[in-house]
Design a protein around this motif. Structure first.
Motif, PDB file in Angstrom:
ATOM      1  N   ARG A  52       0.803  -1.224   0.000  1.00 23.26           N
ATOM      2  CA  ARG A  52       0.000   0.000   0.000  1.00 23.26           C
ATOM      3  C   ARG A  52       0.837   1.276   0.000  1.00 23.26           C
ATOM      4  O   ARG A  52       0.617   2.179  -0.817  1.00 23.26           O
ATOM      5  N   TRP A  73      -5.713   6.130   6.135  1.00 21.91           N
ATOM      6  CA  TRP A  73      -6.465   5.621   4.996  1.00 21.91           C
ATOM      7  C   TRP A  73      -6.752   4.139   5.222  1.00 21.91           C
ATOM      8  O   TRP A  73      -5.826   3.338   5.380  1.00 21.91           O
ATOM      9  N   VAL A 103      -7.291   1.111   3.666  1.00 16.86           N
ATOM     10  CA  VAL A 103      -7.086   0.514   2.342  1.00 16.86           C
ATOM     11  C   VAL A 103      -6.779  -0.969   2.511  1.00 16.86           C
ATOM     12  O   VAL A 103      -5.996  -1.358   3.383  1.00 16.86           O
ATOM     13  N   THR A 104      -7.370  -1.794   1.679  1.00 19.64           N
ATOM     14  CA  THR A 104      -7.147  -3.241   1.740  1.00 19.64           C
ATOM     15  C   THR A 104      -5.682  -3.585   1.489  1.00 19.64           C
ATOM     16  O   THR A 104      -5.037  -3.005   0.617  1.00 19.64           O
ATOM     17  N   ALA A 133      -7.583  -3.223  -8.275  1.00 17.81           N
ATOM     18  CA  ALA A 133      -8.713  -2.537  -7.642  1.00 17.81           C
ATOM     19  C   ALA A 133      -8.239  -1.718  -6.440  1.00 17.81           C
ATOM     20  O   ALA A 133      -8.701  -0.591  -6.210  1.00 17.81           O
ATOM     21  N   ILE A 134      -7.304  -2.275  -5.682  1.00 16.11           N
ATOM     22  CA  ILE A 134      -6.730  -1.544  -4.548  1.00 16.11           C
ATOM     23  C   ILE A 134      -5.978  -0.316  -5.050  1.00 16.11           C
ATOM     24  O   ILE A 134      -6.068   0.771  -4.471  1.00 16.11           O
ATOM     25  N   SER A 183      -6.631   1.380  -7.688  1.00 13.42           N
ATOM     26  CA  SER A 183      -7.615   2.390  -8.092  1.00 13.42           C
ATOM     27  C   SER A 183      -8.108   3.177  -6.882  1.00 13.42           C
ATOM     28  O   SER A 183      -8.283   4.406  -6.944  1.00 13.42           O
ATOM     29  N   ASP A 184      -8.334   2.474  -5.778  1.00  5.61           N
ATOM     30  CA  ASP A 184      -8.747   3.131  -4.539  1.00  5.61           C
ATOM     31  C   ASP A 184      -7.674   4.115  -4.078  1.00  5.61           C
ATOM     32  O   ASP A 184      -7.958   5.276  -3.748  1.00  5.61           O
ATOM     33  N   THR A 231      -7.415   7.278  -6.305  1.00  3.59           N
ATOM     34  CA  THR A 231      -8.457   8.274  -6.016  1.00  3.59           C
ATOM     35  C   THR A 231      -8.071   9.114  -4.803  1.00  3.59           C
ATOM     36  O   THR A 231      -8.209  10.345  -4.798  1.00  3.59           O
ATOM     37  N   ARG A 232      -7.568   8.452  -3.775  1.00  4.46           N
ATOM     38  CA  ARG A 232      -7.161   9.156  -2.557  1.00  4.46           C
ATOM     39  C   ARG A 232      -5.952  10.057  -2.815  1.00  4.46           C
ATOM     40  O   ARG A 232      -5.878  11.189  -2.310  1.00  4.46           O
TER      41      ARG A 232
END
Length: 216
Positions: free
Chosen positions: A100, A183, A185-186, A198-199, A201-202, A205-206
């Protein structure tokens, strides 16, 4: 710490002590007037020991140590006001500094184009950056070839303007005058490329929202 203690457990290295001593000399000259030679020496050998606990490829340790120590010394000089910050400083922290926080740091560097300086660290760093994370970043046009997990240290926290934690709990020290965000986040560890994308993309955005707030 003696040379024997520093080199124990690192077979194949040709006297890393000599390499580290050269790094100490070079960095002492580079940070003259900002950080004492004694602090430079302590930080170089301390960084070597910290990275050595998890490094998978021991032969690269002296080079990685120089990079890590340089980053820490720069942060220390900035925190002391001896080195002027040329851009806002953002620090991302997760547990292993392998997923992450590495993705977030790569995106800040990519999208800000130098208008924001970014660092990342882990409360319990892994021995390498997650290969799937690197694959996903590369597919998004961010080829991260020189990233490596780094332990969290006080100096990088003190130098940061914004500190963003990502699942590392209370591991981060709190200093006044800084903005702290958490945050949720997965964790991409063990996930397939589609899930990691997908992670990503999250996180993107942040990151874009953060850069907008910072005017970058």
């Amino acid at each position: 710490m003696t040379q024997t203690e520093r080199t124990a457990g690192f077979p194949g290295l040709l006297d890393p002590d000599l390499v580290l001593r050269r790094h100490v000399e070079d960095l002492s000259a580079r940070f003259t007037g900002m950080v004492s030679p004694e602090t430079v020496e302590r930080m170089v050998f301390e960084s070597y020991t910290a990275l050595g606990r998890t490094a998978k490829v021991k032969a690269h340790l002296p080079v990685l140590t120089c990079r890590f120590a340089t980053e820490r010394l720069t942060a220390l000089a900035q925190a002391k006001g001896a080195l002027v910050k040329e851009a806002p400083e953002v620090l991302f922290i997760c547990v292993q500094n392998a997923g992450r926080s590495q993705m977030a740091a790569a995106m800040v560097e990519h999208f800000s184009e130098g208008r924001v300086h970014v660092r990342s660290a882990g409360s319990m760093p892994a021995d390498e950056v997650d290969p799937v994370v690197l694959e996903v970043l590369a597919a998004r046009g961010m080829k991260v070839t020189d990233a490596f997990p780094k332990p969290l240290t006080d100096d990088v926290v003190q130098a940061a303007d914004v500190v963003i934690t990502m699942g590392c709990g209370d591991a981060c020290p709190v200093y006044p005058g800084k903005r702290y965000l958490d945050w949720s986040v997965t964790d991409p560890a063990g996930q397939d490329p589609a899930a990691v994308d997908a992670i990503a993309s999250d996180i993107e955005t942040r990151v874009r929202g953060l850069l907008s707030e910072l005017g970058a």
